[in-house]
Design an enzyme around this catalytic site. Structure first.
Site, PDB file in Angstrom:
ATOM      1  N   HIS A  34      42.392  36.614-113.458  1.00  7.67           N
ATOM      2  CA  HIS A  34      41.050  36.401-112.909  1.00  7.67           C
ATOM      3  C   HIS A  34      40.566  37.627-112.132  1.00  7.67           C
ATOM      4  O   HIS A  34      39.477  38.152-112.393  1.00  7.67           O
ATOM      5  CB  HIS A  34      41.091  35.169-111.999  1.00  7.67           C
ATOM      6  CG  HIS A  34      39.774  34.778-111.424  1.00  7.67           C
ATOM      7  ND1 HIS A  34      39.006  33.759-111.934  1.00  7.67           N
ATOM      8  CD2 HIS A  34      39.067  35.264-110.356  1.00  7.67           C
ATOM      9  CE1 HIS A  34      37.905  33.628-111.227  1.00  7.67           C
ATOM     10  NE2 HIS A  34      37.921  34.539-110.259  1.00  7.67           N
ATOM     11  N   GLU A  35      41.375  38.077-111.190  1.00  3.67           N
ATOM     12  CA  GLU A  35      40.946  39.180-110.333  1.00  3.67           C
ATOM     13  C   GLU A  35      40.934  40.520-111.072  1.00  3.67           C
ATOM     14  O   GLU A  35      40.057  41.354-110.831  1.00  3.67           O
ATOM     15  CB  GLU A  35      41.846  39.266-109.100  1.00  3.67           C
ATOM     16  CG  GLU A  35      41.734  38.064-108.178  1.00  3.67           C
ATOM     17  CD  GLU A  35      40.311  37.809-107.725  1.00  3.67           C
ATOM     18  OE1 GLU A  35      39.599  38.788-107.406  1.00  3.67           O
ATOM     19  OE2 GLU A  35      39.898  36.645-107.698  1.00  3.67           O
TER      20      GLU A  35
ATOM     21  N   HIS B   5      37.681  40.778-112.859  1.00  3.18           N
ATOM     22  CA  HIS B   5      36.598  41.200-111.959  1.00  3.18           C
ATOM     23  C   HIS B   5      36.616  42.712-111.784  1.00  3.18           C
ATOM     24  O   HIS B   5      35.589  43.385-111.916  1.00  3.18           O
ATOM     25  CB  HIS B   5      36.783  40.551-110.577  1.00  3.18           C
ATOM     26  CG  HIS B   5      36.370  39.127-110.495  1.00  3.18           C
ATOM     27  ND1 HIS B   5      35.225  38.637-111.071  1.00  3.18           N
ATOM     28  CD2 HIS B   5      36.948  38.077-109.847  1.00  3.18           C
ATOM     29  CE1 HIS B   5      35.116  37.344-110.800  1.00  3.18           C
ATOM     30  NE2 HIS B   5      36.160  36.984-110.064  1.00  3.18           N
TER      31      HIS B   5
END
Length: 228
Positions: free
Chosen positions: A33-34, A37
């Site tokens: 997820h990160e 980003h």
């Protein structure tokens, strides 16, 4: 020695293994997820995440202790936010929305990939206990990843959904909201602990996972048996 052996025999090894599996899966989901980003922001012109060492597969760089605990207990949570400097974007509001969206999208793709792997194992791997453990791991990863993606799409600061929604606001109002969004995290934690999101999120998770199982030919009854 006898008392030690008795203590070991009384341990809930299945529970311990499930806890360890949950922790491992949570770290994978958070890292994907990160990292998504950070990579999206980097591709759009902002090197802040790279400078701060967040373009890495090392989960320790991304962990938020409270968010990880939430994932292990209620199957929704968050990670330590990736630093982003909107001044490096050519179109700040649009690019910020794309950067925010990248995290949940990566979780849905990860869930689809895990169910695809589980489908291959289910149909072609020899039956036995190792297969059962592997299928459980794939299901767990898919459920947690979908939960993480959905939870972060809620339009509540500082979750990703708020950045997507707020990109529609006028510039002056948008800047004010982003400046104070970190103060909303306590409210989000309290709402999550009360179980307010659990009903709607569980229903949405079930529908999405059912659709993914149809695409991958993974038996939804296995996911349903373990998690719903």
């Amino acid at each position: 020695m006898g008392s030690l052996r008795s203590f070991v025999e009384q341990l809930d090894w299945v529970g311990i293994l499930m806890l360890l599996a949950g922790a491992a899966v949570s770290l994978v989901c958070i890292t994907v997820h990160e990292l998504s980003h950070g990579l999206t922001a980097y591709r759009l012109g902002d090197p802040t995440a790279k400078v701060n060492g967040r373009l890495t597969l090392n989960p320790l760089a991304h962990i938020d202790p409270v968010g990880l605990l939430m994932m292990l207990t209620v199957r929704v949570g968050w990670a330590k936010p990736v630093p982003v400097d909107m001044r490096n974007f050519q179109k700040p509001k649009r690019d910020m929305a794309l950067t925010a969206l990248a995290g949940p999208v990566s979780n849905f793709l990860l869930a689809l990939g895990m169910l695809g792997l589980g489908s291959l194992l289910y149909w072609f791997a020899p039956d036995g206990q190792p297969l059962a453990y592997a299928l459980f791991f794939c299901c767990y990863a898919a459920v947690l990843s979908v939960g993480l993606g959905l939870f972060n799409l809620l339009p509540l600061p500082p979750l990703d959904g708020s950045k997507i929604l707020f990109s529609l606001l006028p510039d002056r109002m948008y800047g004010t909201v982003l400046r104070y969004e970190r103060y909303f995290i306590l409210a989000v934690v309290l709402l999550a602990w009360t179980g307010l999101f659990s009903g709607p999120l569980s229903w949405c998770m079930e529908q999405i996972l059912w659709g993914m199982c149809q695409l991958t030919r993974f038996p939804f009854r296995i996911v349903e048996y373990y998690f719903f």
